[in-house]
Scaffold this motif. Structure first.
Motif, PDB file in Angstrom:
ATOM      1  N   SER A 139     -11.977  -4.303  -3.532  1.00 33.63           N
ATOM      2  CA  SER A 139     -12.114  -3.135  -2.666  1.00 33.63           C
ATOM      3  C   SER A 139     -10.874  -2.252  -2.787  1.00 33.63           C
ATOM      4  O   SER A 139      -9.755  -2.751  -2.887  1.00 33.63           O
ATOM      5  CB  SER A 139     -12.293  -3.570  -1.218  1.00 33.63           C
ATOM      6  OG  SER A 139     -12.192  -2.457  -0.340  1.00 33.63           O
ATOM      7  N   LYS A 140     -11.095  -0.941  -2.751  1.00 39.64           N
ATOM      8  CA  LYS A 140      -9.962  -0.017  -2.783  1.00 39.64           C
ATOM      9  C   LYS A 140      -9.115  -0.138  -1.516  1.00 39.64           C
ATOM     10  O   LYS A 140      -7.961   0.276  -1.487  1.00 39.64           O
ATOM     11  CB  LYS A 140     -10.440   1.419  -2.959  1.00 39.64           C
ATOM     12  CG  LYS A 140     -11.268   1.970  -1.808  1.00 39.64           C
ATOM     13  CD  LYS A 140     -11.714   3.389  -2.095  1.00 39.64           C
ATOM     14  CE  LYS A 140     -12.578   3.929  -0.963  1.00 39.64           C
ATOM     15  NZ  LYS A 140     -13.042   5.308  -1.233  1.00 39.64           N
ATOM     16  N   HIS A 141      -9.687  -0.724  -0.459  1.00 35.85           N
ATOM     17  CA  HIS A 141      -8.942  -0.896   0.792  1.00 35.85           C
ATOM     18  C   HIS A 141      -7.948  -2.051   0.705  1.00 35.85           C
ATOM     19  O   HIS A 141      -7.157  -2.260   1.620  1.00 35.85           O
ATOM     20  CB  HIS A 141      -9.910  -1.113   1.949  1.00 35.85           C
ATOM     21  CG  HIS A 141     -10.886   0.018   2.133  1.00 35.85           C
ATOM     22  ND1 HIS A 141     -10.485   1.284   2.517  1.00 35.85           N
ATOM     23  CD2 HIS A 141     -12.228   0.085   1.961  1.00 35.85           C
ATOM     24  CE1 HIS A 141     -11.544   2.076   2.589  1.00 35.85           C
ATOM     25  NE2 HIS A 141     -12.610   1.377   2.255  1.00 35.85           N
ATOM     26  N   LYS A 142      -8.023  -2.819  -0.390  1.00 33.25           N
ATOM     27  CA  LYS A 142      -7.063  -3.897  -0.615  1.00 33.25           C
ATOM     28  C   LYS A 142      -5.915  -3.439  -1.516  1.00 33.25           C
ATOM     29  O   LYS A 142      -5.161  -4.267  -2.028  1.00 33.25           O
ATOM     30  CB  LYS A 142      -7.768  -5.105  -1.245  1.00 33.25           C
ATOM     31  CG  LYS A 142      -8.738  -5.803  -0.311  1.00 33.25           C
ATOM     32  CD  LYS A 142      -8.021  -6.459   0.856  1.00 33.25           C
ATOM     33  CE  LYS A 142      -8.987  -7.246   1.733  1.00 33.25           C
ATOM     34  NZ  LYS A 142      -8.307  -7.875   2.875  1.00 33.25           N
ATOM     35  N   ALA A 143      -5.805  -2.141  -1.705  1.00 34.79           N
ATOM     36  CA  ALA A 143      -4.716  -1.603  -2.527  1.00 34.79           C
ATOM     37  C   ALA A 143      -3.490  -1.347  -1.657  1.00 34.79           C
ATOM     38  O   ALA A 143      -3.605  -0.898  -0.509  1.00 34.79           O
ATOM     39  CB  ALA A 143      -5.158  -0.310  -3.209  1.00 34.79           C
ATOM     40  N   LEU A 144      -2.315  -1.640  -2.209  1.00 37.92           N
ATOM     41  CA  LEU A 144      -1.050  -1.455  -1.492  1.00 37.92           C
ATOM     42  C   LEU A 144      -0.215  -0.434  -2.246  1.00 37.92           C
ATOM     43  O   LEU A 144       0.114  -0.644  -3.413  1.00 37.92           O
ATOM     44  CB  LEU A 144      -0.296  -2.784  -1.398  1.00 37.92           C
ATOM     45  CG  LEU A 144       1.046  -2.767  -0.664  1.00 37.92           C
ATOM     46  CD1 LEU A 144       0.834  -2.482   0.821  1.00 37.92           C
ATOM     47  CD2 LEU A 144       1.772  -4.102  -0.848  1.00 37.92           C
ATOM     48  N   SER A 145       0.126   0.669  -1.585  1.00 37.73           N
ATOM     49  CA  SER A 145       0.918   1.718  -2.222  1.00 37.73           C
ATOM     50  C   SER A 145       2.406   1.419  -2.067  1.00 37.73           C
ATOM     51  O   SER A 145       2.821   0.639  -1.206  1.00 37.73           O
ATOM     52  CB  SER A 145       0.592   3.082  -1.622  1.00 37.73           C
ATOM     53  OG  SER A 145       1.087   3.171  -0.294  1.00 37.73           O
ATOM     54  N   TRP A 146       3.214   2.093  -2.891  1.00 34.05           N
ATOM     55  CA  TRP A 146       4.671   1.917  -2.852  1.00 34.05           C
ATOM     56  C   TRP A 146       5.226   2.327  -1.485  1.00 34.05           C
ATOM     57  O   TRP A 146       6.044   1.623  -0.888  1.00 34.05           O
ATOM     58  CB  TRP A 146       5.309   2.728  -3.965  1.00 34.05           C
ATOM     59  CG  TRP A 146       6.798   2.651  -4.036  1.00 34.05           C
ATOM     60  CD1 TRP A 146       7.694   3.563  -3.565  1.00 34.05           C
ATOM     61  CD2 TRP A 146       7.581   1.591  -4.610  1.00 34.05           C
ATOM     62  NE1 TRP A 146       8.976   3.151  -3.804  1.00 34.05           N
ATOM     63  CE2 TRP A 146       8.949   1.940  -4.452  1.00 34.05           C
ATOM     64  CE3 TRP A 146       7.275   0.396  -5.243  1.00 34.05           C
ATOM     65  CZ2 TRP A 146       9.981   1.137  -4.910  1.00 34.05           C
ATOM     66  CZ3 TRP A 146       8.310  -0.413  -5.704  1.00 34.05           C
ATOM     67  CH2 TRP A 146       9.644  -0.042  -5.535  1.00 34.05           C
TER      68      TRP A 146
END
Length: 333
Positions: free
Chosen positions: A30-37
């Motif tokens: 899921s894109k909601h499991k992405a962590l940004s810098w």
């Protein structure tokens, strides 16, 4: 390749022209499991502050009781685990940023060298000088915690999804998939060279690929030169093709060949000829139906496996299934 050789032995396939295109396939994440810098830094600071507060609470636990139900050592351990996970995610983001900077720096230096060569020849370069790339991660750089090798990519409809970029080179005569690979790049500029490497590695019994047809998303001077080096004629659109060309223009005689060694100019001339336009017109009707049938009829719209290597294998299986399905149709015809 074995399936393609079998199709050749059955006289169903003889290579000639390949139409190349890509399609975004949802990753098993899921894109909601992405962590940004930026978010990683924010959460990291919050967790460190909470750990210090919990440590202070543990030191004074003999004088001040902890809130009901709170296990202070467990809360500290949980936050330290999250901090380690965030540190690993940040390291991956930083590594990708360093790789991106290296590539962008090489491209920047090549552009600068080209513009300097134009100045040395007494010509004024067009447009503004390119901006040098910025080193280090950007706030929007991110990594997915479920499938870290997938990427956020734009998809049809203007939205963004956690995806892979699945590429297919399709024979214009039979609509069989000849080359296939999976990319992590959201655009197609760097997908010509991997395709050419597969074309060169094909067995001679399959025939010779004469030309590679692709839209303007694949066009660059480096890609045009790479096609020439591989012995494949490039037909990469320089811009979006206009519809409803005036009838007199469509049937006009071809202009004489340009007296130049510039590969891009020679390709542009080829695309303006009647033969070139006829070949390029095969692109959309060749590769788009393959993607459409795979997604809508065969029902494959999302990766089941995670990681680039496994996604490559899954796409190979899907395209091989398509080729077997296509062989059945061709044999009946």
């Amino acid at each position: 390749v074995q399936v393609l050789v079998l199709a050749r032995e059955m006289k169903l396939l003889k290579l000639g022209h390949i139409a190349l295109d890509g399609t975004k396939i949802d990753a098993n994440a899921s894109k909601h499991k992405a962590l940004s810098w930026a978010h990683a830094n924010k959460i990291e600071a919050q967790l460190r502050e909470e750990v210090q507060g919990l440590l202070a609470l543990a030191e004074t636990s003999d004088r001040a009781s902890a809130p009901d139900g709170m296990d202070v050592p467990a809360e500290i351990a949980r936050r330290e685990d999250r901090l380690r996970a965030i540190a690993q995610a940040k390291a991956k983001i930083a590594q990708r940023a360093a790789e991106r900077f290296k590539t962008e720096q090489q491209e920047f230096e090549a552009k600068q060298a080209k513009r300097q060569a134009q100045r040395d020849a007494g010509k004024k370069p067009r447009g503004k000088d390119p901006e040098p790339p910025q080193a280090g991660p950007m706030d929007s750089d991110q990594v997915n915690l479920t499938d870290e090798e997938s990427r956020i990519m734009p998809v049809s409809g203007g939205s963004f999804e956690q995806s892979y970029n699945a590429q297919a080179g399709v024979d214009t005569q039979t609509m069989m998939v000849i080359t296939r690979h999976v990319s992590q790049a959201p655009n197609d500029k760097r997908e010509v060279v991997p395709t050419l490497e597969q074309i060169v590695a094909l067995p001679a019994v399959l025939g010779e690929v004469q030309s590679l047809i692709a839209d303007n998303g694949y066009c660059s001077q480096a890609n045009v030169i790479a096609c020439g080096d591989a012995g494949v004629e490039p037909l990469l659109a320089l811009k979006r093709q206009s519809h409803h060309t005036p009838v007199m223009e469509r049937f006009a005689s071809d202009a004489p060949d340009p007296q130049t060694t510039d590969a891009v100019e020679r390709m542009a001339h080829r695309l303006r000829t009647q033969a070139g336009r006829a070949l390029y017109s095969l692109r959309k009707q060749t590769v788009e139906p393959v993607f459409g049938i795979i997604k809508r009829v065969m029902g494959w719209r999302q990766m089941s496996l995670r990681g680039l290597a496994k996604a490559q294998g899954e796409w190979s299986l899907v395209t091989m299934a398509w080729n077997i399905k296509r062989m059945y149709v061709l044999r009946a015809a």
